[in-house]
Design an enzyme around this catalytic site. Structure first.
Site, short mmCIF file in Angstrom:
data_model
loop_
_atom_site.label_atom_id
_atom_site.label_comp_id
_atom_site.label_asym_id
_atom_site.label_seq_id
_atom_site.Cartn_x
_atom_site.Cartn_y
_atom_site.Cartn_z
N ASP A 151 2.63 -12.68 -1.94
CA ASP A 151 3.00 -11.72 -2.98
C ASP A 151 3.41 -12.50 -4.23
OD1 ASP A 151 2.57 -9.89 -1.02
OD2 ASP A 151 4.64 -9.19 -0.87
N ASP A 273 0.02 3.31 2.72
CA ASP A 273 1.46 3.18 2.89
C ASP A 273 1.99 4.48 3.49
OD1 ASP A 273 1.42 0.64 1.78
OD2 ASP A 273 1.80 1.38 -0.24
#
Length: 381
Positions: A151, A273
């Site tokens: 990330d 998600d």
């Protein structure tokens, strides 16, 4: 976990206790045991798994793979079989095989072994021969990939807790260094997330992608901030193998489906998600009324095949993945390439995800916090 060579005598008790409990040791002593190579997995000094390998000219047979009941489901069997594959490769062995109990066929099938011949009965137990060719690229788990996550914020490798930008931790200021470390142990895939892009609503850290793709051989998917045709073009121009799409697929499905048609389903990695089986968007700040199952069904109907799912209640907490949710998804959509994401806390979690039929696992914090070592990852590569 430590794997080392042991004597035939060292294997007998565990063999007996697991495979033929309450029987004398003589039942599990194999003909020509003295001619075999015997290996054990040790966890904190305790012998938990054993197996015996018998090398031939072009093929090798392993026998009596046994893991103590309390240690089962933690990946030890898979790790020791990967060790045997390495030995066979060094000896130029072309085929590794075993006579597997019928109850273990699914386990071997997930590792890429195939059934040969008919089932047969021995001592009242049904067996079948399972083979793994070693002269190709099929020596890793069947349809299962380790996919480390990097990330990016401000060009640095970070991790968030449950998507909260205020809870970020920098692990390395040079993502390329991290990517090269993964490549060095045999990792093939990489999940690269542009957190600045996700926050801004357009791709930001494309130079990091370009640098990693240009200086490693990692098959890299890239996501975060892909909102327009221009964004997705940038991602592919910078070398991404797949574009990771989440919110657009929820809020602008027609645009998303046009990308699937334009670039091909093999270039798209759909991210779902989820919170309590409902789709979440907007950096996890908004939970919709859309069921994850309905969402996936509509996308699969449009040809989407590469999908990963993150349970936002689990991500970044190192409390284990949502295996029950993933089981439901895999059972309903068995043809997709389904990757688990979020919550992986140790190597046993990885083994569990493979066991339920996931195509792979995205792993981040557990690696960076040292919960999963590079050596442990190697057993799945």
């Amino acid at each position: 976990m430590n794997i080392r060579q042991i004597s035939a005598d060292d294997t007998w008790e565990l063999r007996r206790d697991v495979l033929y409990p309450n029987e004398p040791l003589s039942v599990v002593k194999v003909d020509h045991d003295a001619d075999g190579l015997h290996f054990g997995v040790f966890d904190h000094g305790q012998l938990v798994t054993v197996v015996s390998l018998f090398l031939g000219r072009d093929s090798a047979q392993f026998r009596k793979l046994a893991t103590a009941p309390a240690a089962q489901g933690k990946g030890y069997g898979r790790a020791i079989l990967a060790h045997l594959v390495g030995i066979c490769k060094k000896e130029n062995i072309k085929l590794l095989w075993c006579n597997a109990r019928e109850t273990a066929v699914t386990f071997y099938d997930q590792l890429g072994y195939t059934k040969k011949g008919d089932y047969f009965i021995k001592s009242g137990i049904s067996f079948v021969r399972m083979e793994l060719p070693l002269d190709g690229n099929n020596m890793t788990a069947k349809r299962f990939e380790i996919i480390p996550a990097i990330d990016i914020i401000d060009g640095k490798c970070v991790r968030l807790t449950q998507g909260d930008y205020s809870q970020q931790k920098i692990y390395n200021e040079h993502p390329l260094e991290v990517a090269k470390e993964f490549e060095a142990i045999g990792v093939k895939r990489l999940h690269l997330v542009d957190l600045d892009g996700a926050k801004k609503g357009q791709v930001v850290n494309w130079k990091v992608l370009e640098n990693i793709v240009g200086k490693t051989s990692l098959v890299t998917d890239f996501g975060g901030g892909i909102k327009t045709g221009k964004d997705i073009d940038i991602v592919f121009e910078c070398g991404a193998a797949l574009a990771t799409i989440g919110s657009v697929a929820v809020k602008q499905p027609e645009l998303f489906f046009s990308w699937v048609t334009q670039y091909g389903a093999d270039k798209i990695f759909l991210g779902a998600d989820v919170k309590e089986e409902k789709i979440a968007v907007g950096g996890w700040l908004e939970t919709t009324d859309l069921s994850v199952f309905d969402f996936l069904e509509s996308n699969i109907a449009q040809g989407v095949t590469n999908i990963f799912c993150t349970d936002i209640a689990k991500d970044g907490l190192l409390q284990g993945p949502s295996t029950e949710l993933y089981k439901k998804i895999i059972a309903r959509f068995p043809a997709i390439n389904f990757v688990a994401s979020g919550g992986v806390s140790n190597i046993e979690d990885v083994a569990a995800l493979q066991e339920i039929g996931c195509s792979g696992a995205i792993i981040g914090k557990a690696i960076y916090e040292g919960n999963i070592s590079m050596d442990a990852l190697k057993t799945f590569l």
